[in-house]
Design a protein around this motif. Structure first.
Motif, PDB file in Angstrom:
ATOM      1  N   TRP A  75     -12.343 -37.763  -5.263  1.00  0.00           N
ATOM      2  CA  TRP A  75     -12.804 -36.389  -5.009  1.00  0.00           C
ATOM      3  C   TRP A  75     -12.748 -35.962  -3.551  1.00  0.00           C
ATOM      4  N   LYS A  76     -12.977 -36.936  -2.661  1.00  0.00           N
ATOM      5  CA  LYS A  76     -12.979 -36.525  -1.239  1.00  0.00           C
ATOM      6  C   LYS A  76     -11.593 -36.096  -0.811  1.00  0.00           C
ATOM      7  N   ARG A  77     -10.592 -36.897  -1.150  1.00  0.00           N
ATOM      8  CA  ARG A  77      -9.227 -36.560  -0.707  1.00  0.00           C
ATOM      9  C   ARG A  77      -8.644 -35.400  -1.507  1.00  0.00           C
ATOM     10  N   GLU A  78      -8.999 -35.325  -2.780  1.00  0.00           N
ATOM     11  CA  GLU A  78      -8.429 -34.258  -3.621  1.00  0.00           C
ATOM     12  C   GLU A  78      -9.180 -32.929  -3.464  1.00  0.00           C
ATOM     13  N   LYS A  79     -10.281 -32.974  -2.718  1.00  0.00           N
ATOM     14  CA  LYS A  79     -11.124 -31.778  -2.517  1.00  0.00           C
ATOM     15  C   LYS A  79     -11.533 -31.181  -3.869  1.00  0.00           C
ATOM     16  N   CYS A  80     -12.195 -32.046  -4.655  1.00  0.00           N
ATOM     17  CA  CYS A  80     -12.633 -31.569  -5.982  1.00  0.00           C
ATOM     18  C   CYS A  80     -14.055 -32.042  -6.288  1.00  0.00           C
ATOM     19  N   GLY A  81     -14.867 -32.340  -5.238  1.00  0.00           N
ATOM     20  CA  GLY A  81     -16.194 -32.927  -5.482  1.00  0.00           C
ATOM     21  C   GLY A  81     -17.053 -32.137  -6.448  1.00  0.00           C
ATOM     22  N   THR A  82     -17.302 -30.882  -6.127  1.00  0.00           N
ATOM     23  CA  THR A  82     -18.190 -30.091  -6.981  1.00  0.00           C
ATOM     24  C   THR A  82     -17.503 -29.751  -8.295  1.00  0.00           C
ATOM     25  N   GLY A  83     -16.201 -29.465  -8.232  1.00  0.00           N
ATOM     26  CA  GLY A  83     -15.461 -29.163  -9.466  1.00  0.00           C
ATOM     27  C   GLY A  83     -15.588 -30.299 -10.466  1.00  0.00           C
ATOM     28  N   LEU A  84     -15.375 -31.500  -9.984  1.00  0.00           N
ATOM     29  CA  LEU A  84     -15.468 -32.684 -10.845  1.00  0.00           C
ATOM     30  C   LEU A  84     -16.886 -32.819 -11.413  1.00  0.00           C
ATOM     31  N   ALA A  85     -17.889 -32.717 -10.524  1.00  0.00           N
ATOM     32  CA  ALA A  85     -19.271 -32.924 -10.963  1.00  0.00           C
ATOM     33  C   ALA A  85     -19.688 -31.870 -11.990  1.00  0.00           C
ATOM     34  N   VAL A  86     -19.379 -30.617 -11.700  1.00  0.00           N
ATOM     35  CA  VAL A  86     -19.879 -29.511 -12.524  1.00  0.00           C
ATOM     36  C   VAL A  86     -19.114 -29.442 -13.859  1.00  0.00           C
ATOM     37  N   ALA A  87     -17.802 -29.580 -13.790  1.00  0.00           N
ATOM     38  CA  ALA A  87     -17.016 -29.448 -15.024  1.00  0.00           C
ATOM     39  C   ALA A  87     -17.257 -30.620 -15.972  1.00  0.00           C
ATOM     40  N   THR A  88     -17.364 -31.841 -15.431  1.00  0.00           N
ATOM     41  CA  THR A  88     -17.598 -32.971 -16.343  1.00  0.00           C
ATOM     42  C   THR A  88     -19.029 -32.931 -16.892  1.00  0.00           C
ATOM     43  N   ALA A  89     -19.970 -32.415 -16.098  1.00  0.00           N
ATOM     44  CA  ALA A  89     -21.344 -32.244 -16.618  1.00  0.00           C
ATOM     45  C   ALA A  89     -21.313 -31.268 -17.791  1.00  0.00           C
ATOM     46  N   PHE A  90     -20.556 -30.210 -17.632  1.00  0.00           N
ATOM     47  CA  PHE A  90     -20.439 -29.200 -18.695  1.00  0.00           C
ATOM     48  C   PHE A  90     -19.802 -29.831 -19.938  1.00  0.00           C
ATOM     49  N   GLY A  91     -18.710 -30.577 -19.712  1.00  0.00           N
ATOM     50  CA  GLY A  91     -18.006 -31.228 -20.828  1.00  0.00           C
ATOM     51  C   GLY A  91     -18.900 -32.225 -21.546  1.00  0.00           C
ATOM     52  N   ALA A  92     -19.684 -32.988 -20.791  1.00  0.00           N
ATOM     53  CA  ALA A  92     -20.530 -34.015 -21.404  1.00  0.00           C
ATOM     54  C   ALA A  92     -21.655 -33.380 -22.224  1.00  0.00           C
ATOM     55  N   VAL A  93     -22.248 -32.313 -21.697  1.00  0.00           N
ATOM     56  CA  VAL A  93     -23.340 -31.645 -22.439  1.00  0.00           C
ATOM     57  C   VAL A  93     -22.772 -31.026 -23.721  1.00  0.00           C
ATOM     58  N   LYS A  94     -21.604 -30.419 -23.601  1.00  0.00           N
ATOM     59  CA  LYS A  94     -20.972 -29.796 -24.765  1.00  0.00           C
ATOM     60  C   LYS A  94     -20.671 -30.871 -25.838  1.00  0.00           C
ATOM     61  N   ALA A  95     -20.175 -32.020 -25.371  1.00  0.00           N
ATOM     62  CA  ALA A  95     -19.855 -33.106 -26.311  1.00  0.00           C
ATOM     63  C   ALA A  95     -21.123 -33.618 -26.997  1.00  0.00           C
ATOM     64  N   PHE A  96     -22.216 -33.744 -26.222  1.00  0.00           N
ATOM     65  CA  PHE A  96     -23.485 -34.191 -26.828  1.00  0.00           C
ATOM     66  C   PHE A  96     -23.898 -33.225 -27.946  1.00  0.00           C
ATOM     67  N   LEU A  97     -23.792 -31.924 -27.659  1.00  0.00           N
ATOM     68  CA  LEU A  97     -24.206 -30.916 -28.648  1.00  0.00           C
ATOM     69  C   LEU A  97     -23.315 -30.992 -29.899  1.00  0.00           C
ATOM     70  N   GLU A  98     -22.021 -31.153 -29.685  1.00  0.00           N
ATOM     71  CA  GLU A  98     -21.096 -31.211 -30.835  1.00  0.00           C
ATOM     72  C   GLU A  98     -21.374 -32.435 -31.705  1.00  0.00           C
ATOM     73  N   ILE A  99     -21.608 -33.567 -31.047  1.00  0.00           N
ATOM     74  CA  ILE A  99     -21.861 -34.796 -31.810  1.00  0.00           C
ATOM     75  C   ILE A  99     -23.206 -34.695 -32.533  1.00  0.00           C
ATOM     76  N   ALA A 100     -24.211 -34.136 -31.843  1.00  0.00           N
ATOM     77  CA  ALA A 100     -25.533 -33.991 -32.478  1.00  0.00           C
ATOM     78  C   ALA A 100     -25.420 -33.103 -33.717  1.00  0.00           C
ATOM     79  N   LYS A 101     -24.618 -32.045 -33.626  1.00  0.00           N
ATOM     80  CA  LYS A 101     -24.446 -31.113 -34.750  1.00  0.00           C
ATOM     81  C   LYS A 101     -23.763 -31.832 -35.916  1.00  0.00           C
ATOM     82  N   ARG A 102     -22.755 -32.619 -35.575  1.00  0.00           N
ATOM     83  CA  ARG A 102     -22.025 -33.366 -36.615  1.00  0.00           C
ATOM     84  C   ARG A 102     -22.945 -34.381 -37.298  1.00  0.00           C
ATOM     85  N   ASP A 103     -23.785 -35.056 -36.499  1.00  0.00           N
ATOM     86  CA  ASP A 103     -24.671 -36.097 -37.034  1.00  0.00           C
ATOM     87  C   ASP A 103     -25.724 -35.517 -37.974  1.00  0.00           C
ATOM     88  N   ASN A 104     -26.128 -34.273 -37.684  1.00  0.00           N
ATOM     89  CA  ASN A 104     -27.168 -33.679 -38.546  1.00  0.00           C
ATOM     90  C   ASN A 104     -26.540 -33.089 -39.775  1.00  0.00           C
TER      91      ASN A 104
END
Ligand SMILES: Cc1cc2nc3c(=O)[nH]c(=O)nc-3n(C[C@H](O)[C@H](O)[C@H](O)COP(=O)(O)OP(=O)(O)OC[C@H]3O[C@@H](n4cnc5c(N)ncnc54)[C@H](O)[C@@H]3O)c2cc1C
Length: 428
Positions: free
Chosen positions: A399-428
């Motif tokens: 991230w330091k060299r690619e200049k993507c620190g916040t992009g990486l942190a924020v987008a993967t956080a979004f992706g992970a939360v979305k995945a948790f919600l999708e899996i929880a919905k499927r499990d129920n």
């Protein structure tokens, strides 16, 4: 011993952990968050999305979305390549709206990276800046005649060095060294003291009186980013009015006041949204019960605290954050003992030349994930049904060299939360 229950436990309070907490709470999940927000306090306050790709060519991109497309094509395992552009944009929009509401507005051109000067007199590519720095972005673009002011006794910020290093790129720069109001003959003035002092109107007036006579045709004034610990937008607006030309902040080296503002804005803005927050605490162990629910043990001065939740999101960062640790031979993940993608031997961690454009292989070490952001085994299978990972702990990025620190942190956080919600919905 106290036990609490929630939907999702987020381990980490850096940019990835804070963003994940925001996204989860906004989607109605009950969240417990554990970790220290102190790393955010070190950050420059700039939000990079993706500035450089491929690293070896050092190619800078004007359009971050085009850069992401190229990255996804060339490095399909890069964590930023796991997020559809639409989600990436939604994640940034949601974060920026939240910060604005928390009193810390950011500025950007939605489809364009920008350049900003650093205290070393270099120019950095970034995506969003605190509103208080934006006038400096525009001034650099237009090469406006500008005065850069430094303060006697403030370490790590030399207007002369900046002007010298920038003379080809920004010829109209002048510099001035002044005492900070009220600092007298002190040998050292600290950024936090200055930022606190400028919360008071009287000190702003005194500062403007010192700067105004030096304007001499300058169309803007750049100052180190110490313009108020709180209400920085108001401090900058007031100084602009008092001096008569636009004033902007220039990022400083750590400890960074814009980083502290960010930390404070997250703490304040998330207070109502996050029922359980264990600041300055560490997770010491995690076990999984027969039903698949996690039992998360936290060290606490008052005894052990336990959280029970069906999902865990790991956002523990790299070596500074504490998510990864290195012994003499191997790099390991510190809580679950997850497999870490890494070079075969320690001898391959670093290249000989520190500035090698390919970067160092150790920086691409980390936890590998599947398409649902779940850490995987060496065979490529998810290790836990409901364990997700986000942020700089992830493999295949620098991230330091690619200049993507916040992009990486924020987008993967979004992706992970979305995945948790999708899996929880499927499990129920
Ligand atoms: C000096 C500096 C400059 C920066 N400049 C920029 C910049 O110009 N542009 C930009 O976009 N970004 C910048 N960043 C920010 C950078 O983007 C983020 O720090 C990075 O993305 C990593 O965020 P993270 O949340 O993944 O990890 P970290 O910020 O490292 O956070 C890790 C978190 O995990 C917690 N943790 C670890 N182990 C445990 C445990 N056992 N129990 C509980 N909690 C635990 C830590 O307390 C911490 O809260 C900068 C950061 C630094 C430090």
């Amino acid at each position: 011993m106290e036990t609490i229950k929630c939907d999702l436990t987020i381990i980490g309070a850096g940019m990835a952990g804070m963003a994940a907490t925001l996204f989860a709470a906004n989607r109605g999940l009950s969240v417990a968050q554990v970790g220290s927000a102190s790393e955010i306090g070190l950050a420059s306050g700039l939000f990079d999305l993706l500035g450089i790709h491929p690293m070896i060519e050092g190619k800078r991109w004007d359009n971050p979305w085009a850069a992401l497309e190229a990255l996804a094509r060339d490095v399909p395992k890069h964590p930023c390549a796991q997020i559809p552009p639409k989600d990436f944009q939604e994640a940034f929009d949601e974060l920026l709206d939240f910060l604005e509401e928390a009193g810390l507005p950011y500025s950007r051109n939605p489809n364009r990276n920008v350049s900003i000067i650093t205290p070393l007199g270099t120019v950095k590519t970034t995506y969003c800046t605190p509103w208080t720095m934006w006038e400096g972005v525009k001034a650099l673009e237009q090469i406006r005649p500008c005065l850069i002011v430094e303060f006697k006794g403030l370490k790590g910020f030399s207007a002369g060095l900046m002007a010298e290093n920038l003379k080809n790129r920004w010829p109209g720069l002048r510099t001035k060294r002044i005492p900070f109001p009220g600092a007298g003959q002190k040998e050292e003035v600290l950024p936090e003291q200055m930022a606190n002092a400028l919360v008071l109107t009287g000190n702003r007036v005194k500062l403007a009186q010192l700067i105004k006579p030096e304007i001499n045709g300058a169309q803007c004034v750049g100052l180190p980013a110490v313009l108020g610990l709180y209400q920085s937008s108001k401090v900058v607006s007031d100084l602009t009015e008092l001096i008569g030309v636009p004033v902007f902040e220039i990022p400083t080296t750590p400890p960074s006041i814009p980083g502290l503002r960010l930390k404070e804005a997250f703490e304040r803005g998330l207070r109502q949204k996050r029922p359980f927050y264990y600041s300055q605490k560490r997770v010491i162990e995690v076990q999984q019960g027969r039903g698949g629910e996690f039992e998360i043990g936290i060290d606490s001065q008052n005894g052990r605290q336990t959280i029970n939740s069906p999902g865990v999101l790991l956002a523990t960062g790299r070596f500074i954050g504490g998510g990864l640790a290195a012994d003499r031979k191997r790099i390991r993940e510190t809580i679950f003992g997850l497999p870490v993608f890494q070079p075969q031997s320690r001898g391959e961690w670093h290249r000989e030349n520190f500035f090698d454009r390919q970067g160092h292989p150790i920086n691409r070490a980390g936890v590998e994930i599947d398409a649902q952001f779940r850490p995987i085994s060496e065979q490529g299978l998810p290790l836990f049904h409901n364990l997700f990972a986000a942020g700089s702990i992830l493999a295949h990025q620098d991230w330091k060299r690619e200049k993507c620190g916040t992009g990486l942190a924020v987008a993967t956080a979004f992706g992970a939360v979305k995945a948790f919600l999708e899996i929880a919905k499927r499990d129920n």
